[in-house]
Design a protein around this motif. Structure first.
Motif, mmCIF file in Angstrom:
data_model
loop_
_atom_site.group_PDB
_atom_site.id
_atom_site.type_symbol
_atom_site.label_atom_id
_atom_site.label_comp_id
_atom_site.label_asym_id
_atom_site.label_seq_id
_atom_site.Cartn_x
_atom_site.Cartn_y
_atom_site.Cartn_z
ATOM 1 N N ILE A 216 32.492 -65.759 -57.895
ATOM 2 C CA ILE A 216 33.090 -66.057 -56.280
ATOM 3 C C ILE A 216 34.189 -65.206 -56.191
ATOM 4 O O ILE A 216 34.469 -64.585 -54.961
ATOM 5 N N ALA A 217 35.238 -65.105 -57.094
ATOM 6 C CA ALA A 217 36.259 -64.191 -57.213
ATOM 7 C C ALA A 217 36.134 -62.765 -56.777
ATOM 8 O O ALA A 217 36.718 -61.850 -56.261
ATOM 9 N N ALA A 218 35.132 -62.294 -57.992
ATOM 10 C CA ALA A 218 34.676 -61.003 -57.743
ATOM 11 C C ALA A 218 34.144 -60.616 -56.629
ATOM 12 O O ALA A 218 34.347 -59.505 -55.870
ATOM 13 N N ALA A 219 33.116 -61.229 -55.951
ATOM 14 C CA ALA A 219 32.606 -61.097 -54.575
ATOM 15 C C ALA A 219 33.738 -60.912 -53.541
ATOM 16 O O ALA A 219 33.735 -60.199 -52.687
ATOM 17 N N THR A 220 34.718 -61.982 -53.765
ATOM 18 C CA THR A 220 35.808 -62.124 -52.816
ATOM 19 C C THR A 220 36.573 -60.774 -52.832
ATOM 20 O O THR A 220 36.848 -60.041 -51.701
ATOM 21 N N LEU A 221 36.964 -60.394 -53.929
ATOM 22 C CA LEU A 221 37.500 -59.201 -53.977
ATOM 23 C C LEU A 221 36.943 -57.937 -53.491
ATOM 24 O O LEU A 221 37.450 -57.078 -52.948
ATOM 25 N N ASP A 222 35.566 -58.021 -53.746
ATOM 26 C CA ASP A 222 34.854 -56.908 -53.304
ATOM 27 C C ASP A 222 35.024 -56.738 -51.656
ATOM 28 O O ASP A 222 35.075 -55.762 -51.022
ATOM 29 N N GLY A 223 34.768 -57.814 -51.087
ATOM 30 C CA GLY A 223 34.910 -58.016 -49.634
ATOM 31 C C GLY A 223 36.057 -57.395 -48.961
ATOM 32 O O GLY A 223 36.272 -56.910 -47.991
ATOM 33 N N ASP A 479 48.183 -50.935 -48.515
ATOM 34 C CA ASP A 479 47.862 -49.422 -48.443
ATOM 35 C C ASP A 479 46.230 -49.206 -48.821
ATOM 36 O O ASP A 479 45.737 -48.577 -49.168
ATOM 37 N N MET A 480 45.523 -50.161 -48.057
ATOM 38 C CA MET A 480 44.266 -50.154 -47.906
ATOM 39 C C MET A 480 43.486 -49.537 -46.695
ATOM 40 O O MET A 480 42.261 -49.273 -46.670
ATOM 41 N N VAL A 481 44.296 -48.898 -45.735
ATOM 42 C CA VAL A 481 43.831 -48.447 -44.651
ATOM 43 C C VAL A 481 44.651 -47.039 -44.410
ATOM 44 O O VAL A 481 45.733 -46.731 -45.025
ATOM 45 N N ASP A 482 44.028 -45.847 -43.954
ATOM 46 C CA ASP A 482 44.490 -44.756 -43.556
ATOM 47 C C ASP A 482 45.223 -44.785 -42.377
ATOM 48 O O ASP A 482 45.368 -45.820 -41.599
ATOM 49 N N ARG A 483 46.074 -43.661 -41.999
ATOM 50 C CA ARG A 483 46.860 -43.550 -40.509
ATOM 51 C C ARG A 483 45.914 -43.976 -39.586
ATOM 52 O O ARG A 483 46.581 -44.350 -38.523
ATOM 53 N N HIS A 494 44.340 -46.894 -58.340
ATOM 54 C CA HIS A 494 45.271 -47.100 -57.004
ATOM 55 C C HIS A 494 46.051 -48.543 -57.436
ATOM 56 O O HIS A 494 45.503 -49.224 -57.989
ATOM 57 N N ALA A 495 47.223 -48.589 -57.018
ATOM 58 C CA ALA A 495 47.978 -49.572 -57.269
ATOM 59 C C ALA A 495 47.552 -50.825 -56.560
ATOM 60 O O ALA A 495 47.708 -51.812 -57.313
ATOM 61 N N THR A 496 46.803 -50.914 -55.402
ATOM 62 C CA THR A 496 46.287 -52.036 -54.837
ATOM 63 C C THR A 496 45.182 -52.628 -55.565
ATOM 64 O O THR A 496 45.001 -53.797 -55.998
ATOM 65 N N MET A 497 44.185 -51.593 -56.043
ATOM 66 C CA MET A 497 43.269 -52.012 -56.990
ATOM 67 C C MET A 497 43.639 -52.832 -58.288
ATOM 68 O O MET A 497 43.176 -53.672 -58.766
ATOM 69 N N ARG A 498 44.567 -52.004 -58.855
ATOM 70 C CA ARG A 498 45.003 -52.691 -60.088
ATOM 71 C C ARG A 498 45.646 -53.908 -59.772
ATOM 72 O O ARG A 498 45.470 -55.035 -60.634
ATOM 73 N N ARG A 499 46.431 -54.108 -58.899
ATOM 74 C CA ARG A 499 47.138 -55.342 -58.562
ATOM 75 C C ARG A 499 46.071 -56.467 -58.058
ATOM 76 O O ARG A 499 46.149 -57.492 -58.839
ATOM 77 N N LEU A 500 45.384 -56.210 -57.222
ATOM 78 C CA LEU A 500 44.172 -57.527 -57.028
ATOM 79 C C LEU A 500 43.276 -57.670 -58.374
ATOM 80 O O LEU A 500 43.233 -58.913 -58.400
ATOM 81 N N LEU A 501 42.809 -56.519 -58.921
ATOM 82 C CA LEU A 501 42.174 -57.054 -60.193
ATOM 83 C C LEU A 501 42.902 -57.600 -61.254
ATOM 84 O O LEU A 501 42.121 -58.355 -61.848
ATOM 85 N N ALA A 502 44.090 -57.409 -61.298
ATOM 86 C CA ALA A 502 45.002 -57.778 -62.238
ATOM 87 C C ALA A 502 45.364 -59.247 -62.114
ATOM 88 O O ALA A 502 45.940 -60.106 -62.914
ATOM 89 N N GLY A 503 45.165 -59.671 -60.854
ATOM 90 C CA GLY A 503 45.730 -60.955 -60.223
ATOM 91 C C GLY A 503 47.330 -61.145 -59.910
ATOM 92 O O GLY A 503 47.946 -62.095 -60.159
ATOM 93 N N LYS A 504 47.827 -59.967 -59.791
ATOM 94 C CA LYS A 504 49.384 -59.950 -59.855
ATOM 95 C C LYS A 504 49.795 -59.790 -58.300
ATOM 96 O O LYS A 504 49.159 -59.074 -57.481
ATOM 97 N N SER A 505 50.720 -60.555 -57.823
ATOM 98 C CA SER A 505 51.144 -60.524 -56.371
ATOM 99 C C SER A 505 51.939 -59.388 -56.011
ATOM 100 O O SER A 505 51.870 -58.682 -54.912
ATOM 101 N N GLY A 506 52.634 -58.770 -56.961
ATOM 102 C CA GLY A 506 53.423 -57.674 -56.806
ATOM 103 C C GLY A 506 54.227 -57.900 -55.520
ATOM 104 O O GLY A 506 55.075 -58.916 -55.477
#
Length: 508
Positions: A216-223, A479-483, A494-506
């Motif tokens: 469920i967590a993996a599908a949520t992050l994918d979405g 930083d998940m959208v462009d201008r 990507h920092a956001t990808m690493r942050r979400l997959l690592a479970g860190k709030s940053g």
């Protein structure tokens, strides 16, 4: 041609000898038994002479059923028109029915059905005033006019009954349903604001056949990487128990809090389980329940109006919303009452609209029709599913309900993804509040086809729509959208990808 028998003077409505007072004075309808006697005497029939053929309809329920576009559920119930000529004759009769008739002739007796009592006791006579003298056909013409503005439609909503909304929809082409629904805006809020003009929200539905939290967590992050989930992150549990509900809610809430996501989570357990879960102190944002348009059909779901009130009060007491307090989430669908043999001889689209009266009473954040989920016994093919989706959205919005649609079908229906693309696009034009999205468009737990995450991207980019404003700001911070506000294709570094997959709030 309509019966023109005289009506009694104004006063409290009388149904089967029961006197009741709503909001303001109303005309008196003849008692139920008296109306039945008039019909049996041949004085209350609805009649049309069409191309040299006379068509008689037994009562208002019969007119509504025969006027409906063809669908398999009404044919299964023996309610559908026997020919296209009879269908057109019924529509010509329906166009001449005064709107006031729907207050005088309840489709389900007042004394036996709490949904009927809710509809008639809650009717706002002052809001009804501007259209009181209209027929169904005249209402259609007015709704399509420039005079029917967004503001006037919002004021009218409490004065319309579901039966009025269903009736006028039967006189409309698909483009009419889209044009009027687009003018109806119903805005709700909890942690995000849903239903604003130019916005399209999504439910992220990360179901798993074994309720595996990792899946469920993996599908949520994918979405989330696709920018979905601003309406709700909502899981249908494979095991509907209090303990499992608590486990999933705590996981979703931890994910939401860790990344400061401005949305709401929901485990779509039965409302009685939700009450018990709240008693255990678990983090319940929204209370979910499937509902229908009659007391008997709701009893089949194991609910009543009093149970829904109890759940709403408990959720409000938690005070978990940050920008609003719409705490309920309802799901409906054409065919639910018929499948429970609780439709009282009413066509499936009209009885579906009655469910929206239940929904609007509890000021929900979200309501959606699972339009093609119940199966081809009720909506046989893509054409019927498309029409039903537009009807459900139109009727709900006209009644002041924050409507979304699960653009979906089952694999044994005569429908495919092209049909769903068509429906989703039409609903996007019509201003639907939200759609449901699942990984790959295939719900592996419920076993049906719905919208995929990338379908939401298509709708937003093609129609110039955006996510809920609070969620859009979060996407920008992450930083998940462009201008141009378009979702980025993130690489694994990507920092956001690493942050979400690592479970860190940053710093998000």
């Amino acid at each position: 041609m309509l019966d023109s028998s005289p009506k009694a003077p104004g006063g409290p409505l009388v149904v089967a000898g029961i006197r009741r007072r709503g909001r303001g004075a109303r005309q008196v309808a003849a008692p139920w038994q008296e109306r039945q006697q008039r019909r049996e005497a041949g004085l209350g029939q609805y009649v049309s002479d069409f191309h040299g053929e006379r068509h008689r309809f037994a009562d208002l329920r019969d007119v509504l059923a025969k006027a409906s576009p063809r669908r398999s559920g009404d044919e299964l119930a023996g309610l559908a028109a026997e020919s296209d000529a009879q269908r057109i004759a019924a529509r010509s009769v329906l166009a001449d029915v005064p709107l006031i008739r729907f207050l005088e002739e309840p489709l389900v007796p007042y004394e036996v059905d709490e949904v009927t009592r809710l509809i008639h006791d809650g009717h706002d006579d002052a809001a009804f005033g501007p259209v009181r003298s209209m027929t169904v056909g005249a209402l259609r013409d007015w709704l399509l006019s420039h005079q029917a503005s967004t503001e006037l439609l919002a004021g009218l909503a409490p004065g319309l009954t579901p039966e009025m909304a269903a009736a006028v929809s039967k006189l409309m082409r698909n483009q009419d349903l889209i044009a009027v629904a687009r003018k109806c805006r119903v805005v709700t809020a909890f942690r995000s604001t849903i239903g604003l003009p130019g916005r399209l929200s999504t439910r992220l539905q990360p179901n798993h056949p074994a309720d595996d939290p990792r899946g469920i967590a993996a599908a949520t992050l994918d979405g989330l990487f696709y920018g979905t989930g601003d309406a709700v992150i909502g899981v249908n549990p494979a095991t509907d128990s209090v303990a499992n509900g608590i486990r999933l809610l705590e996981m979703l809430d931890d994910l939401r809090e860790r990344h400061h996501i401005p949305t709401q989570s929901c485990v779509l357990t039965h409302v009685t389980n939700a009450i018990r879960i709240m008693e255990h102190g678990a983090p319940v944002d929204l209370v979910f329940q499937s509902i229908a348009g009659t007391e008997a059909a709701n009893a089949g779901f194991g609910v009543s109006l009093s149970v829904l009130r109890e759940a709403q009060e408990a959720a409000l007491a938690l005070n978990r919303g940050t920008i609003g307090n719409n705490v309920m989430y309802f799901e409906t669908g054409q065919g639910a009452a018929l499948s429970a043999d609780a439709h009282h001889g009413i066509d499936q689209q009209t009885v579906e609209a009655r469910a929206y009266a239940v929904a609007r009473t509890f000021r929900p954040l979200l309501v959606n029709s699972v339009v093609g989920f119940i199966g081809p016994e009720y909506l046989f093919d893509g054409k019927q599913i498309i029409r039903a989706g537009l009807e459900d959205h139109f009727c709900a919005k006209l009644l002041g309900v924050p409507m979304g649609i699960d653009v979906c079908y089952t694999n044994h229906a005569e429908a495919d993804q092209d049909d769903m693309d068509t429906l989703a696009t039409l609903l996007g034009v019509a201003g639907v509040n939200f759609v449901i999205t699942v990984p790959g468009g295939d719900d592996v737990m419920l076993g049906y086809q719905s919208g995929a995450f990338h379908d939401a991207l298509y709708l937003r980019s093609t129609l110039g729509l955006r996510a809920a404003p609070e969620f859009e700001t979060w996407l920008e911070r992450m930083d998940m959208v462009d201008r141009q506000g378009r979702i980025r294709a993130l690489n694994p570094q990507h920092a956001t990808m690493r942050r979400l997959l690592a479970g860190k709030s940053g710093n998000a």
